[in-house]
Design a protein around this motif. Structure first.
Motif, PDB file in Angstrom:
ATOM      1  N   THR A  68      -7.499 -62.458  34.542  1.00 35.71           N
ATOM      2  CA  THR A  68      -6.256 -61.705  34.445  1.00 35.71           C
ATOM      3  C   THR A  68      -5.715 -61.471  35.852  1.00 35.71           C
ATOM      4  N   PRO A  69      -4.401 -61.686  36.069  1.00 37.30           N
ATOM      5  CA  PRO A  69      -3.825 -61.476  37.406  1.00 37.30           C
ATOM      6  C   PRO A  69      -4.021 -60.043  37.916  1.00 37.30           C
ATOM      7  N   PHE A  70      -4.083 -59.911  39.231  1.00 43.53           N
ATOM      8  CA  PHE A  70      -4.242 -58.609  39.878  1.00 43.53           C
ATOM      9  C   PHE A  70      -3.715 -58.706  41.306  1.00 43.53           C
ATOM     10  N   PRO A  71      -3.332 -57.562  41.889  1.00 38.15           N
ATOM     11  CA  PRO A  71      -2.855 -57.597  43.275  1.00 38.15           C
ATOM     12  C   PRO A  71      -4.029 -57.648  44.254  1.00 38.15           C
ATOM     13  N   VAL A  72      -3.820 -58.348  45.364  1.00 38.29           N
ATOM     14  CA  VAL A  72      -4.810 -58.399  46.440  1.00 38.29           C
ATOM     15  C   VAL A  72      -4.147 -57.860  47.705  1.00 38.29           C
ATOM     16  N   SER A  73      -4.844 -56.950  48.366  1.00 36.23           N
ATOM     17  CA  SER A  73      -4.365 -56.381  49.630  1.00 36.23           C
ATOM     18  C   SER A  73      -5.321 -56.763  50.748  1.00 36.23           C
ATOM     19  N   LEU A  74      -4.737 -57.190  51.852  1.00 41.64           N
ATOM     20  CA  LEU A  74      -5.507 -57.511  53.062  1.00 41.64           C
ATOM     21  C   LEU A  74      -5.057 -56.507  54.111  1.00 41.64           C
ATOM     22  N   ASP A  75      -6.005 -55.689  54.622  1.00 41.91           N
ATOM     23  CA  ASP A  75      -5.577 -54.544  55.434  1.00 41.91           C
ATOM     24  C   ASP A  75      -6.284 -54.365  56.774  1.00 41.91           C
ATOM     25  N   HIS A  76      -7.115 -55.339  57.169  1.00 40.43           N
ATOM     26  CA  HIS A  76      -7.799 -55.181  58.457  1.00 40.43           C
ATOM     27  C   HIS A  76      -8.260 -56.537  59.003  1.00 40.43           C
ATOM     28  N   PHE A  77      -8.454 -56.569  60.308  1.00 42.46           N
ATOM     29  CA  PHE A  77      -9.016 -57.743  60.963  1.00 42.46           C
ATOM     30  C   PHE A  77     -10.494 -57.493  61.208  1.00 42.46           C
ATOM     31  N   ASP A  78     -11.275 -58.570  61.186  1.00 41.69           N
ATOM     32  CA  ASP A  78     -12.700 -58.445  61.448  1.00 41.69           C
ATOM     33  C   ASP A  78     -13.204 -59.816  61.891  1.00 41.69           C
ATOM     34  N   SER A  79     -14.490 -59.902  62.188  1.00 42.73           N
ATOM     35  CA  SER A  79     -15.053 -61.186  62.590  1.00 42.73           C
ATOM     36  C   SER A  79     -16.497 -61.294  62.146  1.00 42.73           C
ATOM     37  N   PHE A  80     -16.940 -62.537  62.017  1.00 42.00           N
ATOM     38  CA  PHE A  80     -18.352 -62.852  61.835  1.00 42.00           C
ATOM     39  C   PHE A  80     -18.786 -63.384  63.195  1.00 42.00           C
ATOM     40  N   GLN A  81     -19.445 -62.546  63.962  1.00 42.07           N
ATOM     41  CA  GLN A  81     -19.817 -62.907  65.337  1.00 42.07           C
ATOM     42  C   GLN A  81     -20.681 -64.170  65.379  1.00 42.07           C
ATOM     43  N   ASN A  82     -21.623 -64.289  64.436  1.00 48.42           N
ATOM     44  CA  ASN A  82     -22.576 -65.405  64.472  1.00 48.42           C
ATOM     45  C   ASN A  82     -21.911 -66.764  64.266  1.00 48.42           C
ATOM     46  N   SER A  83     -20.796 -66.810  63.518  1.00 50.67           N
ATOM     47  CA  SER A  83     -20.135 -68.096  63.284  1.00 50.67           C
ATOM     48  C   SER A  83     -18.832 -68.225  64.075  1.00 50.67           C
ATOM     49  N   GLY A  84     -18.455 -67.174  64.776  1.00 48.91           N
ATOM     50  CA  GLY A  84     -17.221 -67.229  65.555  1.00 48.91           C
ATOM     51  C   GLY A  84     -15.970 -67.193  64.702  1.00 48.91           C
ATOM     52  N   ALA A  85     -16.070 -66.621  63.509  1.00 48.23           N
ATOM     53  CA  ALA A  85     -14.907 -66.550  62.614  1.00 48.23           C
ATOM     54  C   ALA A  85     -14.155 -65.239  62.831  1.00 48.23           C
ATOM     55  N   PHE A  86     -12.841 -65.338  62.958  1.00 46.45           N
ATOM     56  CA  PHE A  86     -11.970 -64.167  63.034  1.00 46.45           C
ATOM     57  C   PHE A  86     -11.087 -64.230  61.795  1.00 46.45           C
ATOM     58  N   PHE A  87     -10.990 -63.111  61.059  1.00 50.55           N
ATOM     59  CA  PHE A  87     -10.336 -63.159  59.757  1.00 50.55           C
ATOM     60  C   PHE A  87      -9.617 -61.861  59.410  1.00 50.55           C
TER      61      PHE A  87
END
Length: 186
Positions: A68-87
């Motif tokens: 069933t559809p639902f809203p998605v909110s993205l509200d902060h920046f973060d990172s996975f230090q071990n893989s070098g991912a910024f998201f």
């Protein structure tokens, strides 16, 4: 012939705002992994023979019909230090809605050798050096994006361009599977 595919949450409304973020980071650190990838939240990735493709599409269509559809909110920046991912991270409510769908898709395709994502997030950059992670975290401090999650998308990897491209979408049908109820003969 084998091809690589990914199943993702995707919204056209987020492509441009996230591209601007990626371009801003690219202007500071030059090319980096994911700088040209369209905004998405990865569910899984797999490689299959073309002969299995129709079966995969049928399974995605069937499973999507139950969501069933639902809203998605993205509200902060973060990172996975071990893989070098910024998201860009999702809210707790959004995570609580996304994770069960991700797990159901992982379970449906457990017969494949999956690269799974269990933590819903939207990558800005991958395999960044610690220095570039620091630059990204200083460059981006506040975010508030939303989209209506009403489908899952199948993308195919183009080895020439080294990018995934959307090839099909499977709309949520809001038709939960009925629970099996043990009946009585008498």
């Amino acid at each position: 012939m084998e091809k690589t595919y990914s199943v993702v949450f995707y919204s056209k409304t987020l492509v441009e705002p996230v591209k601007k973020l990626k371009d801003s980071l690219k202007s500071k650190i030059n090319w980096y992994n994911s700088c040209n990838s369209e905004a998405h939240i990865t569910i899984c990735e797999f490689t299959i023979d073309e002969s299995e493709f129709d079966s995969i599409k049928k399974k995605l269509s069937k499973i999507s019909n139950t969501f069933t559809p639902f809203p998605v909110s993205l509200d902060h920046f973060d990172s996975f230090q071990n893989s070098g991912a910024f998201f860009i991270g999702v809210t707790k409510d959004s995570e609580n809605n996304l994770v069960p769908i991700m797990k159901k898709i992982h379970e449906t395709f457990k017969f494949l050798k999956l690269k799974k994502s269990d933590n819903p997030h939207m990558s800005i950059g991958r395999r960044l050096t610690p220095e570039n992670l620091k630059i990204a975290s200083e460059l981006f401090t506040a975010i508030n994006l939303e989209f209506e999650c009403n489908e899952i998308v199948l993308r195919e990897f183009d080895p020439k361009v080294k990018q995934f491209f959307v090839i099909d979408a499977f709309a949520f049908g809001s038709n939960p599977e009925p629970e099996f109820v043990q009946g009585s003969l008498f």
